[in-house]
Design a protein around this motif. Sequence first.
Motif, PDB file in Angstrom:
ATOM      1  N   SER A   1      53.719 -32.900  94.366  1.00 14.50           N
ATOM      2  CA  SER A   1      53.498 -31.951  94.962  1.00 14.50           C
ATOM      3  C   SER A   1      53.860 -30.175  93.759  1.00 14.50           C
ATOM      4  O   SER A   1      53.506 -29.049  93.606  1.00 14.50           O
ATOM      5  N   ARG A   2      54.922 -30.162  93.011  1.00 13.22           N
ATOM      6  CA  ARG A   2      55.740 -29.347  92.982  1.00 13.22           C
ATOM      7  C   ARG A   2      55.981 -29.750  91.098  1.00 13.22           C
ATOM      8  O   ARG A   2      55.838 -28.948  89.953  1.00 13.22           O
ATOM      9  N   THR A   3      54.567 -30.679  90.445  1.00 11.98           N
ATOM     10  CA  THR A   3      53.918 -30.511  88.968  1.00 11.98           C
ATOM     11  C   THR A   3      52.966 -29.905  88.981  1.00 11.98           C
ATOM     12  O   THR A   3      51.774 -30.211  88.874  1.00 11.98           O
ATOM     13  N   ALA A   4      53.105 -29.139  87.122  1.00 12.46           N
ATOM     14  CA  ALA A   4      52.302 -28.599  86.796  1.00 12.46           C
ATOM     15  C   ALA A   4      51.629 -29.769  85.361  1.00 12.46           C
ATOM     16  O   ALA A   4      53.015 -29.934  84.693  1.00 12.46           O
ATOM     17  N   ILE A   5      51.107 -28.926  84.962  1.00  8.57           N
ATOM     18  CA  ILE A   5      50.056 -30.118  83.331  1.00  8.57           C
ATOM     19  C   ILE A   5      50.618 -28.649  82.809  1.00  8.57           C
ATOM     20  O   ILE A   5      50.058 -27.292  83.062  1.00  8.57           O
ATOM     21  N   VAL A   6      51.013 -28.534  81.766  1.00  9.44           N
ATOM     22  CA  VAL A   6      50.743 -27.370  80.034  1.00  9.44           C
ATOM     23  C   VAL A   6      50.026 -28.220  78.862  1.00  9.44           C
ATOM     24  O   VAL A   6      50.965 -29.190  79.075  1.00  9.44           O
ATOM     25  N   ILE A   7      49.108 -26.988  78.882  1.00 13.56           N
ATOM     26  CA  ILE A   7      49.291 -27.659  77.313  1.00 13.56           C
ATOM     27  C   ILE A   7      48.439 -26.053  76.050  1.00 13.56           C
ATOM     28  O   ILE A   7      48.162 -25.274  76.488  1.00 13.56           O
ATOM     29  N   THR A   8      49.240 -26.599  74.908  1.00 11.29           N
ATOM     30  CA  THR A   8      49.991 -25.972  74.719  1.00 11.29           C
ATOM     31  C   THR A   8      48.792 -25.659  73.255  1.00 11.29           C
ATOM     32  O   THR A   8      48.304 -26.783  72.787  1.00 11.29           O
ATOM     33  N   ASP A   9      48.361 -24.412  72.743  1.00 14.58           N
ATOM     34  CA  ASP A   9      46.905 -24.470  72.018  1.00 14.58           C
ATOM     35  C   ASP A   9      45.994 -25.561  71.679  1.00 14.58           C
ATOM     36  O   ASP A   9      45.907 -26.420  70.766  1.00 14.58           O
ATOM     37  N   PRO A  10      45.435 -25.784  73.040  1.00  8.91           N
ATOM     38  CA  PRO A  10      44.161 -26.687  72.770  1.00  8.91           C
ATOM     39  C   PRO A  10      42.409 -25.822  71.730  1.00  8.91           C
ATOM     40  O   PRO A  10      41.626 -25.844  72.495  1.00  8.91           O
ATOM     41  N   GLN A  11      43.008 -25.431  70.810  1.00 10.06           N
ATOM     42  CA  GLN A  11      42.245 -24.419  69.866  1.00 10.06           C
ATOM     43  C   GLN A  11      41.791 -25.088  68.745  1.00 10.06           C
ATOM     44  O   GLN A  11      42.560 -26.428  68.351  1.00 10.06           O
ATOM     45  N   ASN A  12      40.348 -24.541  68.460  1.00  6.01           N
ATOM     46  CA  ASN A  12      39.813 -25.133  66.724  1.00  6.01           C
ATOM     47  C   ASN A  12      40.769 -25.338  65.629  1.00  6.01           C
ATOM     48  O   ASN A  12      40.255 -25.892  64.992  1.00  6.01           O
ATOM     49  N   ASP A  13      41.280 -24.235  65.741  1.00  6.97           N
ATOM     50  CA  ASP A  13      42.387 -23.829  64.576  1.00  6.97           C
ATOM     51  C   ASP A  13      42.985 -25.870  64.048  1.00  6.97           C
ATOM     52  O   ASP A  13      43.379 -25.663  63.128  1.00  6.97           O
ATOM     53  N   PHE A  14      43.258 -26.303  65.388  1.00  9.40           N
ATOM     54  CA  PHE A  14      44.477 -27.068  65.130  1.00  9.40           C
ATOM     55  C   PHE A  14      43.575 -28.899  65.310  1.00  9.40           C
ATOM     56  O   PHE A  14      43.541 -29.667  64.831  1.00  9.40           O
ATOM     57  N   LEU A  15      42.599 -28.162  66.191  1.00 12.63           N
ATOM     58  CA  LEU A  15      42.004 -29.769  66.738  1.00 12.63           C
ATOM     59  C   LEU A  15      40.332 -30.661  66.551  1.00 12.63           C
ATOM     60  O   LEU A  15      39.837 -31.022  66.440  1.00 12.63           O
ATOM     61  N   SER A  16      39.808 -28.862  65.256  1.00 16.97           N
ATOM     62  CA  SER A  16      38.464 -29.443  65.204  1.00 16.97           C
ATOM     63  C   SER A  16      38.287 -29.403  63.259  1.00 16.97           C
ATOM     64  O   SER A  16      39.283 -28.987  63.133  1.00 16.97           O
ATOM     65  N   PRO A  17      37.626 -29.957  62.285  1.00 19.67           N
ATOM     66  CA  PRO A  17      37.931 -30.321  61.396  1.00 19.67           C
ATOM     67  C   PRO A  17      37.242 -29.195  60.917  1.00 19.67           C
ATOM     68  O   PRO A  17      38.171 -29.527  59.299  1.00 19.67           O
ATOM     69  N   ASP A  18      36.948 -28.131  61.441  1.00 18.07           N
ATOM     70  CA  ASP A  18      36.628 -27.362  60.976  1.00 18.07           C
ATOM     71  C   ASP A  18      37.608 -25.739  61.124  1.00 18.07           C
ATOM     72  O   ASP A  18      37.660 -25.250  60.044  1.00 18.07           O
ATOM     73  N   GLY A  19      38.614 -26.362  61.391  1.00 16.25           N
ATOM     74  CA  GLY A  19      39.787 -25.712  61.632  1.00 16.25           C
ATOM     75  C   GLY A  19      40.828 -25.197  60.641  1.00 16.25           C
ATOM     76  O   GLY A  19      40.560 -26.134  60.035  1.00 16.25           O
ATOM     77  N   VAL A  20      41.456 -24.426  59.947  1.00 17.47           N
ATOM     78  CA  VAL A  20      42.297 -23.823  59.077  1.00 17.47           C
ATOM     79  C   VAL A  20      43.214 -24.668  59.479  1.00 17.47           C
ATOM     80  O   VAL A  20      43.606 -24.813  57.313  1.00 17.47           O
ATOM     81  N   THR A  21      43.745 -25.883  59.523  1.00 16.35           N
ATOM     82  CA  THR A  21      44.828 -27.166  59.404  1.00 16.35           C
ATOM     83  C   THR A  21      44.309 -28.159  59.576  1.00 16.35           C
ATOM     84  O   THR A  21      45.654 -29.063  59.542  1.00 16.35           O
ATOM     85  N   TRP A  22      43.747 -28.431  59.597  1.00 22.18           N
ATOM     86  CA  TRP A  22      42.964 -30.010  59.576  1.00 22.18           C
ATOM     87  C   TRP A  22      43.089 -30.020  58.150  1.00 22.18           C
ATOM     88  O   TRP A  22      43.728 -31.282  58.676  1.00 22.18           O
ATOM     89  N   GLY A  23      43.476 -29.549  57.285  1.00 21.23           N
ATOM     90  CA  GLY A  23      44.041 -30.785  55.680  1.00 21.23           C
ATOM     91  C   GLY A  23      45.300 -31.045  56.489  1.00 21.23           C
ATOM     92  O   GLY A  23      45.540 -32.866  56.333  1.00 21.23           O
ATOM     93  N   VAL A  24      46.302 -30.433  56.994  1.00 16.88           N
ATOM     94  CA  VAL A  24      47.284 -30.840  57.416  1.00 16.88           C
ATOM     95  C   VAL A  24      47.665 -31.971  58.650  1.00 16.88           C
ATOM     96  O   VAL A  24      48.355 -32.729  58.794  1.00 16.88           O
ATOM     97  N   VAL A  25      46.918 -31.767  59.499  1.00 19.93           N
ATOM     98  CA  VAL A  25      47.077 -31.834  61.203  1.00 19.93           C
ATOM     99  C   VAL A  25      45.880 -32.710  61.383  1.00 19.93           C
ATOM    100  O   VAL A  25      46.760 -34.329  61.965  1.00 19.93           O
ATOM    101  N   GLY A  26      44.764 -33.372  60.795  1.00 19.41           N
ATOM    102  CA  GLY A  26      43.809 -34.034  60.489  1.00 19.41           C
ATOM    103  C   GLY A  26      44.380 -35.232  61.024  1.00 19.41           C
ATOM    104  O   GLY A  26      43.753 -36.425  61.757  1.00 19.41           O
ATOM    105  N   GLU A  27      45.252 -35.724  60.415  1.00 21.92           N
ATOM    106  CA  GLU A  27      45.767 -37.077  60.080  1.00 21.92           C
ATOM    107  C   GLU A  27      45.997 -37.980  60.980  1.00 21.92           C
ATOM    108  O   GLU A  27      46.300 -38.766  61.618  1.00 21.92           O
ATOM    109  N   SER A  28      47.563 -37.331  61.768  1.00 19.99           N
ATOM    110  CA  SER A  28      48.142 -36.899  62.779  1.00 19.99           C
ATOM    111  C   SER A  28      47.378 -36.819  63.713  1.00 19.99           C
ATOM    112  O   SER A  28      46.758 -38.102  65.411  1.00 19.99           O
ATOM    113  N   VAL A  29      45.951 -35.844  64.034  1.00 17.03           N
ATOM    114  CA  VAL A  29      45.519 -35.775  65.142  1.00 17.03           C
ATOM    115  C   VAL A  29      44.633 -37.899  65.677  1.00 17.03           C
ATOM    116  O   VAL A  29      44.575 -37.899  66.596  1.00 17.03           O
ATOM    117  N   THR A  30      43.807 -37.543  64.240  1.00 18.04           N
ATOM    118  CA  THR A  30      43.106 -38.766  64.357  1.00 18.04           C
ATOM    119  C   THR A  30      43.461 -39.777  64.855  1.00 18.04           C
ATOM    120  O   THR A  30      43.355 -40.579  65.935  1.00 18.04           O
TER     121      THR A  30
END
Length: 241
Positions: free
Chosen positions: A30-59
């Motif tokens: 009951s004292r456990t929470a979930i923390v999620i950092t940066d669930p944002q387009n620039d990291f996770l969308s193919p249209d994001g500005v970092t997709w060229g370097v993170v896309g392989e790992s995300v996929t």
Amino acid sequence: MKRIVVILVVLVSSLNIYAQLPDPGFTVDSRTAIVITDPQNDFLSPDGVTWGVVGESVTKNGTVKNLDDLFKVAKKKNITVFVSPHYYYKHDHNWKIEGALEALMHKINMFDRSHTLKTDGFEGSGADWLDQYKKYIDGENVVVTNPHKVYGPESNDLALQLRKHGFDNVILAGMSANLCTESHMRDLVESGFRVAVVSDATAGAILPGMNAYEAAVVNFKMIASHVYTTKEIVSEINKSK
């Protein structure tokens, strides 16, 4: 000769013992929470500005789906989720002291927002949430903290919010593995929280000679109380009362 053999056996056995890192473990309660950092387009969308370097790992990790699974099970079990976003405003672009990736993020307008108190141009921008997460983030079990400004939560109110809501244990996921995710892990651990990391609900940049995700996983295993896969932690959450 026999004595030498015995000494070598003892030495090898000792080395094997020390080669195995202890696993302190993690219990979802009951004292456990979930923390999620940066669930944002620039990291996770193919249209994001970092997709060229993170896309392989995300996929490869299935990061987008795995984060969705965490949001989904949190809603089902009414577990509080804290989202720690990354935003940059006009005044942040006037910084006189920057590290390498800070300078790059500002150069490519990563996570940019037009105003601290207005949402003009926010919808669908690189700073916006990935569309499929919006139905979860709008839920009553989700708290969006102030933005962190570099990598860790030292510059936002995440630790305060966790403490004020009565949480000691954190399940950590999000982007990017060796930057914001790892920095959040380190700061939360040093602030006295018990932290478990979900290793496939994050990802990192892959550059020539550098795999940021693999570098982060080493530190997850050395610093966190436990490292889960998404399947494992979802199972644990579903079994929790």
